[in-house]
Design an enzyme around this catalytic site. Structure first.
Site: not given
Length: 402
Positions: A108, A111, A113, A117, A156, A179
């Protein structure tokens, strides 16, 4: 005229003269409960309390269940993701969730947010990386049952490890989160001109032409090497952060254990970095019940990990609704609404309770009644003193207590 007088006058039938409370409630085999038209038998079987609601239900309560099985699965080489947000479950305004799978080596991508999270490892092993606000590195391995938390804006990544990658639940402190709306490294680079990138990094513009032309989101890579090697490489001159973004649930003592089950409470008092999400991991044994209770400080977002159960939510105005849950389902209870969760299967029911709060708060019905003057409670409920004295005097969490 009263119903009895109307019946005596022959204006209504004897059945009509009965109050709703006196009339027999339809059973599954009753003609009144039959559904001779088109049905979906597997769905009816999974939702018996919607197909034939308990007589105590009164309707009018907003739907509080959605299954990840109904969510769109975003397939990628290296894994997949699917989400339940306010778009799928309109009542869920404070929290959204993502179920994600990574293969061994699946990434993943790097990135961050706009929402914090919180994560729970459902299966396998993964390596997580981040930096703190001082630029110091964090690299750690997590396994089934472990947690992590990354505050808003902390960059992360997550990568699946041998032997079979990982699957995990991501919980975000914003019901509108998606997402599809994260800041991705490759997406950012694809939308920045090569000359700017070259100047920013102090490298040749030609080298920047190898950058991806679009986001990767999830992609396949080689399985990383030893943890210590990655930690050393990431530390650089600043060293590793003193913050621990991961939490080892297995090392956390059980908060409450009874004959009916157990509860592990994890909030900022134990998991220091988790300042916007508190959680409880609940296990209810067969025949047990997560006692009648409510939460005064936040809405409750649930994820059902294993087993089968049902929950009734009571709302103002004499409304109540019962819904059934299986593994992979999401439940939601608005702040202060009374509810319970009952194990309806023959194996342990395990589920997560999640709250947009730094602390976990809970009030139990039995605790309230036994800490109120007895005569006042008896006057309300019509029970005798012996019955009241039998009730638990403190919060039990999962009944039976002994």
């Amino acid at each position: 005229m009263g119903s009895a007088a109307l019946a005596a006058a022959g204006l209504v039938s004897a059945t009509d003269a009965l109050s709703q409370e006196q009339r027999p409630y339809p059973t599954k085999s009753d003609r009144s409960a039959s559904a001779p038209g088109p049905t979906n038998p597997p769905l009816d079987a999974q939702n018996p309390d919607s197909n034939l609601p308990p007589p105590t239900d009164a309707g009018g309560v907003q739907t509080f269940k959605y299954s990840f099985a109904l969510s769109h699965k975003r397939m990628q080489e290296g894994g997949w993701s699917r989400e339940v947000t306010v778009r799928e479950l309109p009542v869920s305004k404070s929290i959204a969730g993502v179920d994600m799978r990574l293969t061994a080596g699946g990434v993943r991508e790097l990135h961050w947010h706009t929402a914090a999270e919180w994560a729970f490892m459902l299966y396998g092993n993964a390596r997580i990386t981040a930096i703190d606000l001082d630029g110091k590195s964090f690299v750690s391995d997590v396994t089934e049952g472990d947690l992590w938390y990354f505050p808003t804006g902390i960059p992360h990544s997550i990568q699946g490890l041998n032997p079979d990658g990982a699957e995990f639940l991501l919980v975000f402190d914003d019901g509108n989160f998606s997402e599809y709306e994260t800041v991705l490294l490759t997406d950012w680079m694809a939308h920045t001109s090569h000359d700017v990138l070259a100047t920013n990094f102090g490298v040749s513009e030609q080298a920047m032409k190898q950058m991806p032309k679009r986001e990767k989101f999830i992609f396949q890579a080689v399985v990383p090497g030893p943890l210590t090697a990655d930690q050393k490489a990431a530390a650089g001159s600043l060293g590793a952060t003193s913050l621990d973004f991961a939490f080892r649930t297995a090392q956390q003592p059980v908060s409450k254990r009874t004959k009916g089950g157990e509860v592990r409470i994890i909030d900022s008092s134990k998991f220091k970095v988790s300042t916007t999400i508190a959680a409880a991991l609940v296990t209810v044994h067969p025949g047990g019940i997560r006692e009648l209770h409510w939460h005064p400080n936040a809405d409750e977002w649930q994820y059902y990990v294993a087993g089968a159960g049902r929950m009734t939510v009571f709302a103002t105005g004499g409304r109540a609704r019962t819904m059934d849950f299986q593994a992979g389902d999401v439940g939601y209870v608005q702040k202060t609404l009374p509810h319970y969760v009952q194990n309806t299967g023959d194996t342990d029911l395990r589920f997560l309770e999640m709250f947009k709060s730094s602390v976990y708060q809970n009030l139990a019905l039995a605790e309230w009644l036994t800490h109120t003057p007895p005569d006042l409670v008896i006057a309300h409920l019509g029970i005798d003193k012996a019955t009241l004295d039998t009730m638990p005097r403190d919060e039990v969490a999962v009944m039976p207590e002994k």
